[in-house]
Enzyme design. Structure first.
Site, PDB file in Angstrom:
ATOM      1  N   ASN A  87       0.827  -1.220   0.000  1.00  0.00           N
ATOM      2  CA  ASN A  87       0.000   0.000   0.000  1.00  0.00           C
ATOM      3  C   ASN A  87       0.859   1.266   0.000  1.00  0.00           C
ATOM      4  OD1 ASN A  87       0.999   0.146   2.582  1.00  0.00           O
ATOM      5  ND2 ASN A  87      -0.987   0.179   3.609  1.00  0.00           N
ATOM      6  N   SER A 108      12.213 -10.930  13.566  1.00  0.00           N
ATOM      7  CA  SER A 108      13.326 -10.053  13.916  1.00  0.00           C
ATOM      8  C   SER A 108      14.059 -10.622  15.121  1.00  0.00           C
ATOM      9  CB  SER A 108      12.754  -8.674  14.264  1.00  0.00           C
ATOM     10  OG  SER A 108      13.733  -7.875  14.876  1.00  0.00           O
ATOM     11  N   ALA A 109      15.363 -10.351  15.167  1.00  0.00           N
ATOM     12  CA  ALA A 109      16.158 -10.755  16.335  1.00  0.00           C
ATOM     13  C   ALA A 109      15.683 -10.038  17.589  1.00  0.00           C
ATOM     14  CB  ALA A 109      17.626 -10.439  16.084  1.00  0.00           C
ATOM     15  N   THR A 110      14.850  -9.023  17.405  1.00  0.00           N
ATOM     16  CA  THR A 110      14.304  -8.297  18.551  1.00  0.00           C
ATOM     17  C   THR A 110      13.499  -9.240  19.470  1.00  0.00           C
ATOM     18  OG1 THR A 110      13.322  -6.169  19.130  1.00  0.00           O
ATOM     19  CG2 THR A 110      12.099  -7.494  17.569  1.00  0.00           C
ATOM     20  N   TYR A 154       6.627  -3.036  19.151  1.00  0.00           N
ATOM     21  CA  TYR A 154       6.998  -3.593  17.842  1.00  0.00           C
ATOM     22  C   TYR A 154       7.430  -5.053  17.991  1.00  0.00           C
ATOM     23  CZ  TYR A 154       9.997  -4.901  13.955  1.00  0.00           C
ATOM     24  OH  TYR A 154      10.591  -5.596  12.931  1.00  0.00           O
ATOM     25  N   LYS A 214       5.862  -8.870  16.636  1.00  0.00           N
ATOM     26  CA  LYS A 214       6.590  -9.949  15.938  1.00  0.00           C
ATOM     27  C   LYS A 214       6.435 -11.262  16.698  1.00  0.00           C
ATOM     28  CE  LYS A 214       8.123  -7.795  12.366  1.00  0.00           C
ATOM     29  NZ  LYS A 214       7.649  -8.138  11.035  1.00  0.00           N
ATOM     30  N   GLY A 272      16.383   0.959  26.287  1.00  0.00           N
ATOM     31  CA  GLY A 272      15.938  -0.260  25.596  1.00  0.00           C
ATOM     32  C   GLY A 272      17.032  -0.942  24.796  1.00  0.00           C
TER      33      GLY A 272
HETATM   34  P1  NAD Z   1       9.875  -1.251   4.886  1.00  0.00           P
HETATM   35  O1  NAD Z   1       9.052  -0.323   5.683  1.00  0.00           O
HETATM   36  O2  NAD Z   1      10.902  -0.696   3.976  1.00  0.00           O
HETATM   37  O3  NAD Z   1       8.939  -2.225   4.031  1.00  0.00           O
HETATM   38  C1  NAD Z   1       7.656  -2.611   4.459  1.00  0.00           C
HETATM   39  C2  NAD Z   1       6.715  -2.504   3.260  1.00  0.00           C
HETATM   40  O4  NAD Z   1       5.419  -2.925   3.680  1.00  0.00           O
HETATM   41  C3  NAD Z   1       6.591  -1.082   2.721  1.00  0.00           C
HETATM   42  O5  NAD Z   1       6.707  -1.103   1.317  1.00  0.00           O
HETATM   43  C4  NAD Z   1       5.189  -0.655   3.152  1.00  0.00           C
HETATM   44  O6  NAD Z   1       4.621   0.267   2.263  1.00  0.00           O
HETATM   45  C5  NAD Z   1       4.474  -1.987   3.169  1.00  0.00           C
HETATM   46  N1  NAD Z   1       3.310  -2.033   4.064  1.00  0.00           N
HETATM   47  C6  NAD Z   1       3.245  -1.634   5.362  1.00  0.00           C
HETATM   48  N2  NAD Z   1       2.006  -1.835   5.840  1.00  0.00           N
HETATM   49  C7  NAD Z   1       1.275  -2.385   4.850  1.00  0.00           C
HETATM   50  C8  NAD Z   1      -0.060  -2.830   4.743  1.00  0.00           C
HETATM   51  N3  NAD Z   1      -0.918  -2.709   5.769  1.00  0.00           N
HETATM   52  N4  NAD Z   1      -0.483  -3.375   3.582  1.00  0.00           N
HETATM   53  C9  NAD Z   1       0.369  -3.477   2.531  1.00  0.00           C
HETATM   54  N5  NAD Z   1       1.651  -3.055   2.564  1.00  0.00           N
HETATM   55  C10 NAD Z   1       2.098  -2.524   3.707  1.00  0.00           C
HETATM   56  O7  NAD Z   1      10.541  -2.289   5.919  1.00  0.00           O
HETATM   57  P2  NAD Z   1      11.706  -3.337   5.687  1.00  0.00           P
HETATM   58  O8  NAD Z   1      12.925  -2.832   6.372  1.00  0.00           O
HETATM   59  O9  NAD Z   1      11.783  -3.733   4.260  1.00  0.00           O
HETATM   60  O10 NAD Z   1      11.155  -4.533   6.574  1.00  0.00           O
HETATM   61  C11 NAD Z   1      10.381  -5.573   6.009  1.00  0.00           C
HETATM   62  C12 NAD Z   1       9.945  -6.517   7.107  1.00  0.00           C
HETATM   63  O11 NAD Z   1      11.098  -7.001   7.787  1.00  0.00           O
HETATM   64  C13 NAD Z   1       9.059  -5.880   8.171  1.00  0.00           C
HETATM   65  O12 NAD Z   1       8.074  -6.811   8.548  1.00  0.00           O
HETATM   66  C14 NAD Z   1      10.012  -5.623   9.315  1.00  0.00           C
HETATM   67  O13 NAD Z   1       9.350  -5.628  10.552  1.00  0.00           O
HETATM   68  C15 NAD Z   1      10.962  -6.791   9.181  1.00  0.00           C
HETATM   69  N6  NAD Z   1      12.282  -6.516   9.765  1.00  0.00           N
HETATM   70  C16 NAD Z   1      12.992  -5.423   9.357  1.00  0.00           C
HETATM   71  C17 NAD Z   1      14.232  -5.145   9.915  1.00  0.00           C
HETATM   72  C18 NAD Z   1      15.006  -3.923   9.521  1.00  0.00           C
HETATM   73  O14 NAD Z   1      15.881  -3.499  10.299  1.00  0.00           O
HETATM   74  N7  NAD Z   1      14.767  -3.313   8.367  1.00  0.00           N
HETATM   75  C19 NAD Z   1      14.761  -6.025  10.863  1.00  0.00           C
HETATM   76  C20 NAD Z   1      14.016  -7.143  11.246  1.00  0.00           C
HETATM   77  C21 NAD Z   1      12.778  -7.378  10.680  1.00  0.00           C
HETATM   78  C1  WQD Z   2      22.393  -0.109  16.180  1.00  0.00           C
HETATM   79  C2  WQD Z   2      23.396   0.440  17.174  1.00  0.00           C
HETATM   80  C3  WQD Z   2      22.466   2.008  18.741  1.00  0.00           C
HETATM   81  C4  WQD Z   2      21.543   5.176  15.915  1.00  0.00           C
HETATM   82  C5  WQD Z   2      16.748  -2.018  15.442  1.00  0.00           C
HETATM   83  C6  WQD Z   2      15.501  -2.642  15.995  1.00  0.00           C
HETATM   84  C7  WQD Z   2      15.444  -4.105  15.631  1.00  0.00           C
HETATM   85  C8  WQD Z   2      15.623  -4.321  14.131  1.00  0.00           C
HETATM   86  C9  WQD Z   2      16.820  -3.595  13.605  1.00  0.00           C
HETATM   87  C10 WQD Z   2      13.452  -4.440  13.094  1.00  0.00           C
HETATM   88  C11 WQD Z   2      22.863   0.534  18.606  1.00  0.00           C
HETATM   89  C12 WQD Z   2      23.506   2.671  17.857  1.00  0.00           C
HETATM   90  C13 WQD Z   2      21.983   3.995  16.468  1.00  0.00           C
HETATM   91  C14 WQD Z   2      22.218   6.376  16.239  1.00  0.00           C
HETATM   92  C15 WQD Z   2      23.731   5.109  17.610  1.00  0.00           C
HETATM   93  N1  WQD Z   2      14.512  -3.807  13.375  1.00  0.00           N
HETATM   94  N2  WQD Z   2      23.048   3.956  17.291  1.00  0.00           N
HETATM   95  N3  WQD Z   2      23.306   6.296  17.067  1.00  0.00           N
HETATM   96  O1  WQD Z   2      18.543  -0.966  17.743  1.00  0.00           O
HETATM   97  O2  WQD Z   2      20.128  -2.807  17.002  1.00  0.00           O
HETATM   98  O3  WQD Z   2      17.870  -2.673  16.031  1.00  0.00           O
HETATM   99  O4  WQD Z   2      16.791  -2.212  14.018  1.00  0.00           O
HETATM  100  O5  WQD Z   2      13.124  -5.528  13.435  1.00  0.00           O
HETATM  101  O6  WQD Z   2      14.215  -4.569  16.068  1.00  0.00           O
HETATM  102  O7  WQD Z   2      15.508  -2.485  17.408  1.00  0.00           O
HETATM  103  O8  WQD Z   2      19.518  -0.991  15.386  1.00  0.00           O
HETATM  104  O9  WQD Z   2      20.480   0.684  13.873  1.00  0.00           O
HETATM  105  O10 WQD Z   2      18.915   1.459  15.695  1.00  0.00           O
HETATM  106  O11 WQD Z   2      21.174   0.637  16.325  1.00  0.00           O
HETATM  107  O12 WQD Z   2      24.718   5.102  18.359  1.00  0.00           O
HETATM  108  O13 WQD Z   2      21.866   7.492  15.813  1.00  0.00           O
HETATM  109  O14 WQD Z   2      23.722   1.786  16.794  1.00  0.00           O
HETATM  110  O15 WQD Z   2      22.534   2.496  20.049  1.00  0.00           O
HETATM  111  O16 WQD Z   2      23.923   0.227  19.470  1.00  0.00           O
HETATM  112  P1  WQD Z   2      19.030  -1.839  16.682  1.00  0.00           P
HETATM  113  P2  WQD Z   2      19.964   0.521  15.252  1.00  0.00           P
END
Ligand code: NAD
Ligand code: WQD
Length: 368
Positions: free
Chosen positions: A32, A124-126, A148, A152, A292
């Site tokens: 979307n 996610s590793a979160t 968040y 997950k 956090g």
């Molecule tokens: P992103 O925001 O770039 O991509 C998500 C996409 O989903 C976007 O294109 C957005 O428009 C679409 N979207 C959101 N809500 C929607 C809905 N209701 N219907 C249809 N489309 C929708 O994010 P990303 O970094 O590519 O992450 C992709 C997935 O991986 C996510 O589920 C995220 O939680 C997970 N993830 C991301 C990271 C990261 O650090 N980027 C880490 C771990 C997990």
């Molecule tokens: C990395 C390191 C910060 C910004 C997050 C989500 C996780 C996953 C990936 C989706 C940390 C430090 C950061 C800044 C800094 N996403 N930092 N200055 O927190 O490991 O993971 O993204 O699933 O769920 O929590 O990633 O890139 O935010 O931080 O010093 O301006 O960089 O403190 O040590 P994080 P990050």
């Protein structure tokens, strides 16, 4: 064997589309564009020389999802769509529960109704929270610290229950560590809206002169240089992992695996490498720890190797090099979103279900 990719226009989705198309898969994207633009899909087509089908719409729109699954004879789904900002999930948790949890439930229900049981899910590793031991292996206790992360974990739990309820489900739960970098072509990459919260986009902004300085969130951790340590993984490696996961479903059924390099790098190491590849100074100051944050996070990778035959191949140098290539070639990211969206509505199909279209702002396009 068409694959439906929800959220395919986003950062990880677009890189995965490149791998899928290059491997000869047929792809339908459902997005979307709430956090992306159609331009990323145009670029995917330009990189691969292949075309994809786009359905613009919301995963919560169950009738649309079901129609899409049936119309395009979908065999498997890769589910990226969702919201991902940890901070925003604290200020608007309901939005996160709605889009991530309710949206996923609608998608899985539609899949069940259409008897499509092959799913790859972006976790996610979160979900591991604070480390009890390192590296994080897939058996590490799961406990989350923010809304968040809770979404997950809820989706993971939903999927575990689903799998137990019906053995036909084959579900790959992929726990990503810290995805960074961009496609080496420099045509697609991460294009965050507003102030980035993640490290690499923020460092890029400083290198590009868009922000004055990076604030390093703490240098008093119990790590060699005092800054936090993360398992940064090149987004192209991550994208490749999804192809292996699709194949792994056939061989192994359901599984949860980490996608990381197994290697931890500190915030300072990342900043120094970025300075080296960009030949620019990254101005920074040391701030307090970010609430956090955990000190150290990196993945155990043996399960991914055993089940998927996958391991990361690219290191910190390639991550920073490709990120710099992307941001320096695209200082505006994918450009002005509003202009792009207005200029990119060729061949819209007349929607069958006008009420649903109004509700979700759905537009279905003949992408080709
Ligand atoms: P992103 O925001 O770039 O991509 C998500 C996409 O989903 C976007 O294109 C957005 O428009 C679409 N979207 C959101 N809500 C929607 C809905 N209701 N219907 C249809 N489309 C929708 O994010 P990303 O970094 O590519 O992450 C992709 C997935 O991986 C996510 O589920 C995220 O939680 C997970 N993830 C991301 C990271 C990261 O650090 N980027 C880490 C771990 C997990
Ligand atoms: C990395 C390191 C910060 C910004 C997050 C989500 C996780 C996953 C990936 C989706 C940390 C430090 C950061 C800044 C800094 N996403 N930092 N200055 O927190 O490991 O993971 O993204 O699933 O769920 O929590 O990633 O890139 O935010 O931080 O010093 O301006 O960089 O403190 O040590 P994080 P990050």
């Amino acid at each position: 064997m068409t694959v439906l990719v929800t959220g395919g226009a986003g950062y990880i989705g677009s890189h995965t589309l490149v791998e899928l198309l290059e491997a000869g898969r047929d792809v339908v994207v459902l997005d979307n564009f709430c956090n992306s633009t159609p331009e990323s899909l145009r670029r995917v087509e330009a990189i691969t020389g292949k075309s994809l089908t786009l359905v613009e719409g919301d995963i919560r729109d169950r009738p649309l999802v079901e129609t899409t699954l049936r119309k395009h004879k979908i065999a498997s789904v890769i589910h990226f769509a969702g919201l991902k900002a940890v901070g925003a999930s604290g200020t608007d948790p309901l939005e996160y529960y709605n889009i991530n949890v309710v949206g996923s439930e609608r998608l899985f229900s539609a899949m069940k109704a259409c008897e499509i049981f092959n799913l790859v899910f972006s976790s996610s590793a979160t979900v591991y929270g604070e480390a009890e031991y390192l590296p994080f292996d897939e058996d590490h206790p799961l406990r989350v610290t923010n809304p968040y992360g809770r979404t997950k974990l809820m989706i993971e739990d939903m999927l575990r229950d689903l799998q137990k309820s019906d053995q036909r489900w084959r579900i790959a739960t992929l726990r990503y560590f810290n995805p960074v970098g961009a496609h080496p072509s420099g045509m697609i990459g991460e294009d965050p809206r507003g102030e980035p919260s993640n490290l690499m986009p923020f460092v890029s902004d400083v290198a590009m002169g868009r922000r004055d300085q990076l604030v390093i969130h703490g240098d008093d951790y119990d790590t060699p240089d005092g800054t936090g340590i993360r398992d940064f993984i090149h987004v192209v490696d991550l994208a490749r992992g999804h192809l292996n996961a699709l194949d792994g479903l056939v061989q192994h059924g359901s599984f949860a695996v980490n996608l990381g390099t197994g290697q931890g790098n500190s915030v300072m190491e990342m900043v120094s490498m970025f300075e080296r590849v960009s030949n620019r100074k990254i101005a920074r100051q040391i701030g307090p720890r970010r609430p956090g944050d955990i000190a150290v996070s990196y993945a155990a990778t043996h399960k991914a190797l055993a089940i998927l035959g996958w391991q990361a191949q690219l290191g910190l140098y390639e991550m920073c090099r490709d990120q710099w290539n992307w941001v320096s070639k695209n200082p505006e990211g994918f450009g002005n979103v509003v202009e792009l969206e207005q200029g990119m509505l060729p061949g819209m199909e007349t929607p069958q279900d006008a009420a649903s279209q109004r509700q979700w702002g759905r537009r279905e396009r003949d992408w080709a």
